[in-house]
Design a protein around this motif. Sequence first.
Motif, PDB file in Angstrom:
ATOM      1  N   SER A 123       0.813  -1.214   0.000  1.00 38.48           N
ATOM      2  CA  SER A 123       0.000   0.000   0.000  1.00 38.48           C
ATOM      3  C   SER A 123       0.846   1.264   0.000  1.00 38.48           C
ATOM      4  O   SER A 123       0.369   2.346  -0.315  1.00 38.48           O
ATOM      5  CB  SER A 123      -0.936   0.004   1.209  1.00 38.48           C
ATOM      6  N   ALA A 167       3.566   3.825  -1.386  1.00 40.87           N
ATOM      7  CA  ALA A 167       4.006   4.206  -2.719  1.00 40.87           C
ATOM      8  C   ALA A 167       5.454   3.775  -2.937  1.00 40.87           C
ATOM      9  O   ALA A 167       6.263   3.756  -2.015  1.00 40.87           O
ATOM     10  CB  ALA A 167       3.876   5.712  -2.906  1.00 40.87           C
ATOM     11  N   ARG A 189      -3.221  -0.783 -15.074  1.00 40.33           N
ATOM     12  CA  ARG A 189      -2.692   0.519 -14.677  1.00 40.33           C
ATOM     13  C   ARG A 189      -3.864   1.456 -14.481  1.00 40.33           C
ATOM     14  O   ARG A 189      -4.816   1.452 -15.269  1.00 40.33           O
ATOM     15  CB  ARG A 189      -1.775   1.062 -15.771  1.00 40.33           C
ATOM     16  N   THR A 242      -0.967   4.115 -10.492  1.00 45.01           N
ATOM     17  CA  THR A 242      -1.238   3.009  -9.580  1.00 45.01           C
ATOM     18  C   THR A 242      -1.401   1.730 -10.398  1.00 45.01           C
ATOM     19  O   THR A 242      -2.076   1.734 -11.431  1.00 45.01           O
ATOM     20  CB  THR A 242      -2.506   3.269  -8.758  1.00 45.01           C
ATOM     21  N   TYR A 243      -0.766   0.668  -9.942  1.00 46.93           N
ATOM     22  CA  TYR A 243      -0.806  -0.608 -10.655  1.00 46.93           C
ATOM     23  C   TYR A 243      -1.562  -1.628  -9.817  1.00 46.93           C
ATOM     24  O   TYR A 243      -1.277  -1.823  -8.635  1.00 46.93           O
ATOM     25  CB  TYR A 243       0.612  -1.076 -10.965  1.00 46.93           C
ATOM     26  N   GLY A 280      -3.795  -2.173  -5.059  1.00 48.76           N
ATOM     27  CA  GLY A 280      -2.915  -1.396  -5.926  1.00 48.76           C
ATOM     28  C   GLY A 280      -1.713  -0.814  -5.218  1.00 48.76           C
ATOM     29  O   GLY A 280      -1.732  -0.590  -3.997  1.00 48.76           O
ATOM     30  N   THR A 281      -0.668  -0.593  -5.988  1.00 42.15           N
ATOM     31  CA  THR A 281       0.535   0.078  -5.503  1.00 42.15           C
ATOM     32  C   THR A 281       0.779   1.288  -6.386  1.00 42.15           C
ATOM     33  O   THR A 281       0.784   1.181  -7.615  1.00 42.15           O
ATOM     34  CB  THR A 281       1.774  -0.838  -5.565  1.00 42.15           C
ATOM     35  N   ARG A 282       0.999   2.438  -5.738  1.00 42.19           N
ATOM     36  CA  ARG A 282       1.276   3.661  -6.497  1.00 42.19           C
ATOM     37  C   ARG A 282       2.758   3.762  -6.786  1.00 42.19           C
ATOM     38  O   ARG A 282       3.590   3.645  -5.876  1.00 42.19           O
ATOM     39  CB  ARG A 282       0.787   4.885  -5.727  1.00 42.19           C
ATOM     40  N   GLN A 293       5.776   6.138  -8.300  1.00 41.74           N
ATOM     41  CA  GLN A 293       6.177   7.504  -8.624  1.00 41.74           C
ATOM     42  C   GLN A 293       7.592   7.457  -9.186  1.00 41.74           C
ATOM     43  O   GLN A 293       8.521   7.036  -8.498  1.00 41.74           O
ATOM     44  CB  GLN A 293       6.130   8.385  -7.372  1.00 41.74           C
TER      45      GLN A 293
END
Lengths: 114, 114
Positions: free
Chosen positions: A8, A10, A37, A87-88, A107-109, A111
Motif C-alpha cells: 500500500s 508508494a 494501470r 497506480t498498478y 494497488g501500488t502507487r 512515482q
Amino acid sequence: SQKIEQNSEALNIQEGKTATLTCNYTNYSPAYLQWYRQDPGRGPVFLLLIRENEKEKRKERLKVTFDTTLKQSLFHITASQPADSATYLCALVKGTGTASKLTFGTGTRLQVTL
Amino acid sequence: DAGITQSPRHKVTETGTPVTLRCHQTENHRYMYWYRQDPGHGLRLIHYSYGVKDTDKGEVSDGYSVSRSKTEDFLLTLESATSSQTSVYFCATGPGLATVDTQYFGPGTRLTVL
C-alpha cells in the motif's frame, strides 16, 4: 479467507531504474492473473495477462512473473519513465465459465522521478 | 476507454433517494460489470452480466440491483441510497471470459450520498 496483497506504500524510483511491484495472494489457486494501470480520476487499463503455466510474460518494457508455489506475481517496469507514474493493480481470476470474475488488489502507487 | 461511457459522471444525492447509474458500450461486448472503488478496498465487484437479461451478484451486491435489457446498456440502481454507498463506480465490459480476456473500464461515476 482469500486475500490479495499489494504494497500500500508508494514506490518511489528514479528515472531509468527498474521498478518491481509485488502481488501476493493467499487461499487462492488462480489459473490466471492480470495487471492493470490506473491513473488518477480514470478507470483501470489492462496491461498484461499471465497464465499459471507461463511463469513469465513480457510486453515492451513490462515483465510479469507468476509463481504459484510462492503465491506471488512480480511486475517489472524496466527503464522507468515519469510517464509510468500511476497506480498498478493486480487481479486474480476467480471461478470458471460465465461465473469467472476478477478480484482486484488495492494497488501500488508508483512515482518515477527525474 | 473502448467506447464505454458512464452517466452521470458526478452525482450528489441524499440518503434514502433512489439512484440509477448508466453504462453504455459501443463494443458489442457480451460481459458487463459494475465495480465500486474505495480507499483501502480496491475495486470490488457489485454485479455482472453475461448476456442480455442474464445477471448475477458479485462480492458486494447488498443494496444494489442491475438490469440489462440491451447488449449496450447496463444499469445499476441503488434503491435507497445510504452514506456507505458513497464511492466511485466503474463499469467494465469484456468480449470474453475473465479467464482469457481483458476488461475495459469506463471513466467512472463519483457518487456522494449525504
